[in-house]
Motif scaffolding. Structure first.
Motif, PDB file in Angstrom:
ATOM      1  N   ASP A  98       0.857  -1.180   0.000  1.00  0.00           N
ATOM      2  CA  ASP A  98       0.000   0.000   0.000  1.00  0.00           C
ATOM      3  C   ASP A  98       0.896   1.234   0.000  1.00  0.00           C
ATOM      4  O   ASP A  98       0.988   1.969   0.987  1.00  0.00           O
ATOM      5  N   ARG A 103       6.177  -0.368  -6.737  1.00  0.00           N
ATOM      6  CA  ARG A 103       5.507  -0.432  -8.049  1.00  0.00           C
ATOM      7  C   ARG A 103       6.505  -0.769  -9.150  1.00  0.00           C
ATOM      8  O   ARG A 103       6.244  -1.642  -9.989  1.00  0.00           O
ATOM      9  N   ILE A 123      -2.340  -4.611  -1.842  1.00  0.00           N
ATOM     10  CA  ILE A 123      -1.739  -3.720  -2.834  1.00  0.00           C
ATOM     11  C   ILE A 123      -2.583  -2.463  -3.032  1.00  0.00           C
ATOM     12  O   ILE A 123      -3.819  -2.509  -2.975  1.00  0.00           O
ATOM     13  N   ARG A 124      -1.907  -1.372  -3.240  1.00  0.00           N
ATOM     14  CA  ARG A 124      -2.555  -0.074  -3.399  1.00  0.00           C
ATOM     15  C   ARG A 124      -3.483  -0.058  -4.605  1.00  0.00           C
ATOM     16  O   ARG A 124      -3.141  -0.546  -5.688  1.00  0.00           O
ATOM     17  N   ARG A 125      -4.652   0.525  -4.411  1.00  0.00           N
ATOM     18  CA  ARG A 125      -5.566   0.725  -5.524  1.00  0.00           C
ATOM     19  C   ARG A 125      -4.915   1.686  -6.522  1.00  0.00           C
ATOM     20  O   ARG A 125      -4.354   2.705  -6.154  1.00  0.00           O
ATOM     21  N   TYR A 162      -2.528   0.514  -8.597  1.00  0.00           N
ATOM     22  CA  TYR A 162      -1.388  -0.260  -9.079  1.00  0.00           C
ATOM     23  C   TYR A 162      -1.905  -1.439  -9.905  1.00  0.00           C
ATOM     24  O   TYR A 162      -1.670  -2.606  -9.588  1.00  0.00           O
ATOM     25  N   GLU A 163      -2.611  -1.116 -10.961  1.00  0.00           N
ATOM     26  CA  GLU A 163      -3.287  -2.141 -11.756  1.00  0.00           C
ATOM     27  C   GLU A 163      -2.299  -3.102 -12.410  1.00  0.00           C
ATOM     28  O   GLU A 163      -2.476  -4.332 -12.368  1.00  0.00           O
ATOM     29  N   ALA A 193      -0.621  -5.299  -9.756  1.00  0.00           N
ATOM     30  CA  ALA A 193      -1.546  -6.301  -9.229  1.00  0.00           C
ATOM     31  C   ALA A 193      -1.761  -7.424 -10.230  1.00  0.00           C
ATOM     32  O   ALA A 193      -1.783  -8.613  -9.863  1.00  0.00           O
ATOM     33  N   VAL A 201      -4.197 -11.914  -3.720  1.00  0.00           N
ATOM     34  CA  VAL A 201      -3.970 -10.486  -3.926  1.00  0.00           C
ATOM     35  C   VAL A 201      -5.223  -9.742  -3.494  1.00  0.00           C
ATOM     36  O   VAL A 201      -6.324 -10.042  -3.951  1.00  0.00           O
ATOM     37  N   HIS A 202      -5.057  -8.783  -2.595  1.00  0.00           N
ATOM     38  CA  HIS A 202      -6.179  -7.961  -2.116  1.00  0.00           C
ATOM     39  C   HIS A 202      -5.902  -6.506  -2.478  1.00  0.00           C
ATOM     40  O   HIS A 202      -4.906  -5.933  -2.036  1.00  0.00           O
ATOM     41  N   LYS A 203      -6.781  -5.911  -3.275  1.00  0.00           N
ATOM     42  CA  LYS A 203      -6.595  -4.522  -3.671  1.00  0.00           C
ATOM     43  C   LYS A 203      -7.180  -3.602  -2.603  1.00  0.00           C
ATOM     44  O   LYS A 203      -8.347  -3.704  -2.248  1.00  0.00           O
ATOM     45  N   SER A 204      -6.362  -2.686  -2.123  1.00  0.00           N
ATOM     46  CA  SER A 204      -6.772  -1.760  -1.081  1.00  0.00           C
ATOM     47  C   SER A 204      -7.804  -0.770  -1.603  1.00  0.00           C
ATOM     48  O   SER A 204      -7.774  -0.375  -2.771  1.00  0.00           O
TER      49      SER A 204
END
Length: 421
Positions: free
Chosen positions: A82, A92, A122-124, A126-127, A130, A161-164
């Motif tokens: 994040d 990143r 992972i930070r939203r 960062y497509e 991810a 993987v969990h997107k924040s």
């Protein structure tokens, strides 16, 4: 210069699974699962002196050792990606170039700690990073490096993987765990510490992307080799430094810990842009006190940077030139932290907007001499916040008052910003 995390990099694209394997990828996992106990892996990391690369610099192996071995039930490992510290973008860059070192590092760490389910938080936004992680997980699982009975060892690991949803506070490990559980991302009271009672009340370790990606190299190369990569005896390993600002080459570099600030700016960065002079920098991300030209020969390592009055933090170096107003620069940083406060405790919720407003008055030419003392008081007051966000936000303010008090006072005496803008 030897590269560890960037040695698999390909120009303009992500390394493939086949390329990573051909260059020794997953050899560390094969070595660990075929002839090393979990304690052996943990001890190798302890002996390497690897320190957390997410900002705090805490010894990684020591952190793992806090997880109790005698508590039955599941344990968890969370990789923190994040990455919302202004000026910091190393994770990143790493994941867009090579997610496989992270997947292998997580698997090794999970084996050492006794974890059966791990997460990449992972930070939203960062497509690409991810998606690279998801692909790497699927490929590793298909090849037998993840999932049930990895390499026939009896060790199993699921990795998700969990997107924040996004907030800077999610970088604080207990707020991150609350977010992962679907709760409001507030920090938790400690003790109990996450190693004993973390995610869903179970023993949990949280490590940064860069930290975990170093584990495979430590297992294959050995602790002595890893320590020998640094420039000074007190340090160990390489570090990702992400540089921004008016330099010839602003980018992310993998460099030995202990390289001096001046060597980084004049070396891989290529020096300052024409007509620009180095005035100051943030040496380790937005929550660290400023460095000036007087710090040009300071080795960039956790302990030496701390002795010089700042923190290495994430290694995010933001360079500022002679045209930069240091009050405005500090105001910009404090405004970010005031916005990102979760509002959980009074020092942070009330203190940061107050400090922002005082700096706004000074920058606008409405400052008074007493404001300098008020800022000094708040550098101390905000240390009593519930988590490190507010104390970190005061890092640039402390540096401003210690190194650039004359410039602050000029604003007050002149009734305007003295920098020609």
């Amino acid at each position: 210069m030897e590269q560890v995390l960037f040695r698999h990099n390909r120009p303009g694209r992500c390394v493939t699974f086949a390329e990573y394997r051909a260059e020794g990828g997953f050899a560390a996992l094969e070595k660990a699962l075929s002839g090393m106990s979990p304690n052996d892996v943990q001890q190798a990391v302890i002996d390497s002196n690897l320190r957390g690369r997410g900002g705090a610099g805490f010894p990684t192996g020591k952190k793992w050792s806090f997880v109790p071995r005698d508590i039955p039930g599941p344990r968890h490992l969370i990789c923190n990606c994040d990455e919302m510290e202004p000026g910091t973008y190393k994770d990143r860059i790493l994941l867009e170039a090579n997610p496989y070192s992270l997947v292998e590092g997580i698997t090794l760490a999970a084996y050492a700690i006794g974890v059966a389910h791990a997460f990449i938080f992972i930070r939203r936004g960062y497509e690409e990073a991810a998606e690279n992680c998801r692909r790497a997980i699927a490929e590793a699982k298909a090849a037998g490096f993840l999932g049930n009975n990895i390499l026939g060892s009896g060790f199993s690991l699921e990795l998700d993987v969990h997107k924040s949803a996004g907030r800077y506070i999610c970088g604080e490990e207990t707020a991150l765990m609350n977010a992962l559980e679907g709760k409001r991302a507030n920090p938790r009271s400690k003790p109990p510490f996450p190693a004993v009672k973390g995610l869903w009340g179970r023993p949990t370790v949280v490590n940064n992307v860069e930290t975990l990606a170093n584990i495979p190299a430590i297992i294959t190369g050995g602790a002595a080799w890893f320590k020998g990569l640094a420039r000074i005896p007190e340090a160990a390993g390489m570090k990702l430094f992400c540089v921004s600002g008016p330099v010839q080459n602003a980018a992310c570099f993998e460099l030995p810990l202990g390289m001096t600030l001046g060597e980084i700016i004049d070396g891989p960065c290529g020096g300052m842009l024409p007509g620009r002079e180095f005035k100051a920098c943030i040496p380790g991300g937005a929550s660290t006190p400023f460095f000036t030209r007087a710090h040009w020969n300071v080795p960039m390592d956790f302990d030496t940077v701390a002795k010089a009055g700042s923190r290495l933090g994430t290694g995010g170096i933001v360079v500022l030139d002679q045209n930069t107003c240091m009050v405005a620069a500090t105001l910009n940083l404090v405004s970010f932290y005031a916005r990102e406060s979760c509002g959980w405790c009074t020092p942070c919720r009330e203190g940061l907007p107050f400090v922002r407003d005082v700096l706004t008055r000074i920058e606008a030419g409405a400052g008074r001499e007493e404001h300098i003392g008020i800022l000094r008081e708040h550098v101390q007051y905000l240390n009593y916040a519930f988590c490190p966000l507010a104390p970190g936000a005061m890092g640039p303010v402390e540096g401003l008052l210690r190194l650039f008090e004359d410039e602050v006072r000029e604003h007050i005496v002149l009734g305007r910003c003295p920098i020609g803008r």
